[in-house]
Design an enzyme around this catalytic site. Structure first.
Site, mmCIF file in Angstrom:
data_model
loop_
_atom_site.group_PDB
_atom_site.id
_atom_site.type_symbol
_atom_site.label_atom_id
_atom_site.label_comp_id
_atom_site.label_asym_id
_atom_site.label_seq_id
_atom_site.Cartn_x
_atom_site.Cartn_y
_atom_site.Cartn_z
ATOM 1 N N LYS A 176 37.732 52.708 28.421
ATOM 2 C CA LYS A 176 38.228 52.557 27.052
ATOM 3 C C LYS A 176 37.104 52.153 26.106
ATOM 4 O O LYS A 176 36.930 52.732 25.042
ATOM 5 C CB LYS A 176 39.348 51.515 27.020
ATOM 6 N N GLU A 181 48.093 42.605 40.094
ATOM 7 C CA GLU A 181 47.407 42.296 38.841
ATOM 8 C C GLU A 181 48.424 41.905 37.779
ATOM 9 O O GLU A 181 48.132 41.112 36.883
ATOM 10 C CB GLU A 181 46.576 43.500 38.368
ATOM 11 N N GLU A 241 30.723 48.756 35.955
ATOM 12 C CA GLU A 241 30.744 49.625 37.132
ATOM 13 C C GLU A 241 30.832 51.097 36.719
ATOM 14 O O GLU A 241 30.103 51.954 37.233
ATOM 15 C CB GLU A 241 31.928 49.270 38.043
ATOM 16 N N GLY A 274 45.584 49.197 31.836
ATOM 17 C CA GLY A 274 44.930 50.095 32.784
ATOM 18 C C GLY A 274 45.812 50.511 33.942
ATOM 19 O O GLY A 274 45.870 51.679 34.323
ATOM 20 N N ARG A 275 46.555 49.547 34.509
ATOM 21 C CA ARG A 275 47.378 49.861 35.681
ATOM 22 C C ARG A 275 48.651 50.609 35.310
ATOM 23 O O ARG A 275 49.426 51.003 36.183
ATOM 24 C CB ARG A 275 47.702 48.583 36.443
ATOM 25 N N HIS A 299 51.924 52.399 64.851
ATOM 26 C CA HIS A 299 51.039 52.213 65.996
ATOM 27 C C HIS A 299 49.951 51.171 65.698
ATOM 28 O O HIS A 299 48.952 51.105 66.404
ATOM 29 C CB HIS A 299 50.426 53.549 66.396
ATOM 30 N N LYS A 331 33.473 38.652 36.700
ATOM 31 C CA LYS A 331 32.647 39.618 35.968
ATOM 32 C C LYS A 331 31.565 38.899 35.162
ATOM 33 O O LYS A 331 30.401 39.321 35.127
ATOM 34 C CB LYS A 331 33.523 40.466 35.046
#
Length: 544
Positions: free
Chosen positions: A210, A358, A216, A272-273, A389, A509
């Site tokens: 954005k 979050e 990152e 964001g999510r 399994h 951060k």
């Protein structure tokens, strides 16, 4: 400033639920079913093509009545309506929360700060559609005149998890002559492996940030820029043909070399999510096509309408949210397992991890007080039957109570002999085994040696939901994601927390930026950390 609410533990329904739990908390699901022959048919709900069987939960009519009362006392309906109106319910950032606007039909109107945002949403969708069509048809050419064969999405968090999950979930509908890769980790290995077998003249990068400053994402984007230029003869003009931006920062986008005509915007009222159905979903639209993407949006919208209009007793997201509160706060369940019996949904549990944790991993209420209950359980899972399994052992015979959501489909997209019948037999069998278990008497009756009997006993009484739908389509995926979005909303409203900020990601951060300077400093930095961190920094510096 939030309006102060009655603390959760002081609400009448909460107190009643506490007493009720003391009465039925240890009651076995076998007893619940024995007392109510029609329970398996009654404790179900259906909406928008999704069927929910919640009969294998440790609840009865009184539990459900009190949970619904709790939702009413907690103002879930009022909070929900405020969200749909565009009120600024994300109080710490003074923002509206309008992912529902991303899938609203053109005929709807949602006003934020005096402006109807629905036309803006559809303008971006139309722009995305035109671009996606050009890439899919081959009309969009790279710098050397070649068609695009590879699309690499660069993002992190919601700018990665949503697109990755949607691509994998809807791969059946994707254009197979296009290759899609996703880069999110700042670990250089992620980028290096993503482009290892690609040609720069046939590769398009979608950079999703954005602000266009996310550390990152922009580190990976600049590595992609260098890689592309190296493969395209170093001509800076090539960048505009091989990069587009999903951003709102035109200045930084232009500085990077991307034509701002190829910048796709979104809004600060999209978390964001919650953004996979915004411009963040551009990779999804290129993969499956604009028509399928709009079907995805329609699925979201159908579940939005159900959440907004259905009574709580038959409201799928509300029921899921209330059951999670019941186990988290009254049974001290720490986690929820999401187990999709559909290989295409292999990234769905990872997607839900961000959506749920979050959103509701909070310890402070809307009025700034410490919560007086547990919030935000840990969500995790893997597709069935793989998990059977590995970790199902712990769910069946471990000491922890782990509520489970099984997700299955009546029809498979890839019919192959008996495969789907075997798959679905496992869904129903696992839910039955978790609920009812196997007694020592039953084990002995099979001729098991006495010493082995305790090891083969299944206590049962492990709760689960079974969620079923016809087929995994783009429309159905939208419904499924919205189902969990609104279940998370319901939990947050009851816990009286802000489900739409994420300050928890900030501190690490900030410290990382500071430490980065110390790691890269040519001279000995003045380190002001604790002794452990200082020693680790020094150890790393020496290794360089």
């Amino acid at each position: 400033m939030a309006t102060e609410k009655t603390p959760l533990a002081e609400r009448a329904a909460w107190k009643a639920l506490k007493q009720h739990h003391e009465q039925i908390g240890t009651k076995h699901l076998k007893e619940f079913f024995a007392e109510d022959a029609g329970r398996g048919e009654r404790y179900t709900a259906e909406a928008a093509g999704i069927f929910l069987d919640y009969s294998k939960n440790r609840v009865n009519d009184e539990t459900l009545k009190l949970l619904v009362q709790l939702a009413q006392e907690s103002g879930v309906a009022e909070h929900r309506d405020a969200m749909f109106r565009g009120d600024k319910i994300n109080i710490t950032e003074n923002r509206a929360v309008l992912h529902v606007a991303l899938r609203a039909p053109k005929s709807e109107s949602i006003v934020v700060d005096g402006e109807d945002v629905v036309p803006q949403v559809h303008a971006v969708l139309d722009k995305m559609s035109g671009f996606a069509d050009r890439v899919r048809s081959g009309a969009w050419k790279g710098h050397t005149g070649k068609k695009i064969k590879n699309v690499v999405n660069i993002g992190i968090g919601g700018s990665d998890l949503g697109p990755v999950m949607a691509y994998e979930a809807l791969k059946h509908y994707s254009q197979r002559d296009l290759t899609f890769r996703f880069v999110s980790n700042v670990d250089g290995t992620d980028f290096a492996e993503a482009v290892e077998d690609l040609s720069a003249d046939e590769t398009l990068f979608l950079v999703a940030s954005k602000t266009f400053t996310t550390l990152e994402t922009m580190t990976n984007a600049h590595s992609a820029r260098e890689w592309a230029l190296a493969g395209l003869g170093g001509d800076e003009k090539a960048i505009a043909k091989h990069f587009v931006a999903i951003s709102t920062n035109a200045k930084e986008v232009s500085k990077f070399g991307i034509d701002t005509e190829n910048m796709f915007g979104f809004w600060d009222w999209v978390g964001g999510r919650y953004s996979m159905d915004s411009a963040i979903g551009l990779s999804t639209m290129i993969a499956i096509g604009p028509d399928n993407f709009r079907a995805l949006l329609d699925g979201f919208h159908q579940m939005d309408v159900h959440f907004k209009t259905a009574p709580f007793e038959k409201n799928l997201p509300v029921l899921l949210g209330l059951l999670t509160v019941w186990y988290t706060d009254f049974f001290d369940a720490q986690t929820v397992a999401i187990l999709p019996y559909e290989q295409y949904l292999k990234r769905f549990p990872a997607y839900l991890q961000q959506l749920t944790m979050e959103s509701n991993g909070k310890h402070v209420t809307l009025d700034g007080k410490h919560v007086d209950t547990q919030t935000g359980p840990i969500y995790w899972g893997e597709p069935g039957t793989n998990g059977q399994h590995s970790f199902y052992q712990l769910i069946h015979q471990g000491t922890r109570l782990i509520p489970v959501d099984f997700i299955g489909f009546f029809k498979t997209l890839n019919p192959l002999g008996r495969h789907h019948d075997i798959l679905m037999a496992n869904v129903f069998a696992q839910a039955e085994a978790l609920a009812f278990g196997k007694t020592a008497e039953q084990v002995k009756a099979e001729g098991t040696a006495d010493w082995l009997v305790p090891h083969r006993v299944f206590e049962g009484n492990r709760p689960s939901n079974t969620i079923l739908a016809d087929t995994l389509t783009p429309e159905l995926l939208g419904k499924l994601v919205a189902l969990y979005e609104h279940a998370v909303f319901t939990q947050g409203a009851i816990w009286n927390i802000d489900s739409f900020d994420q300050w928890g990601v900030e501190l690490g951060k900030v410290l990382a930026t500071r430490i980065l300077g110390e790691l890269e400093s040519k001279s000995e930095p003045a380190k002001g950390h604790d002794s452990s961190t200082n020693a680790l920094i020094e150890l790393y510096r020496k290794s360089k």
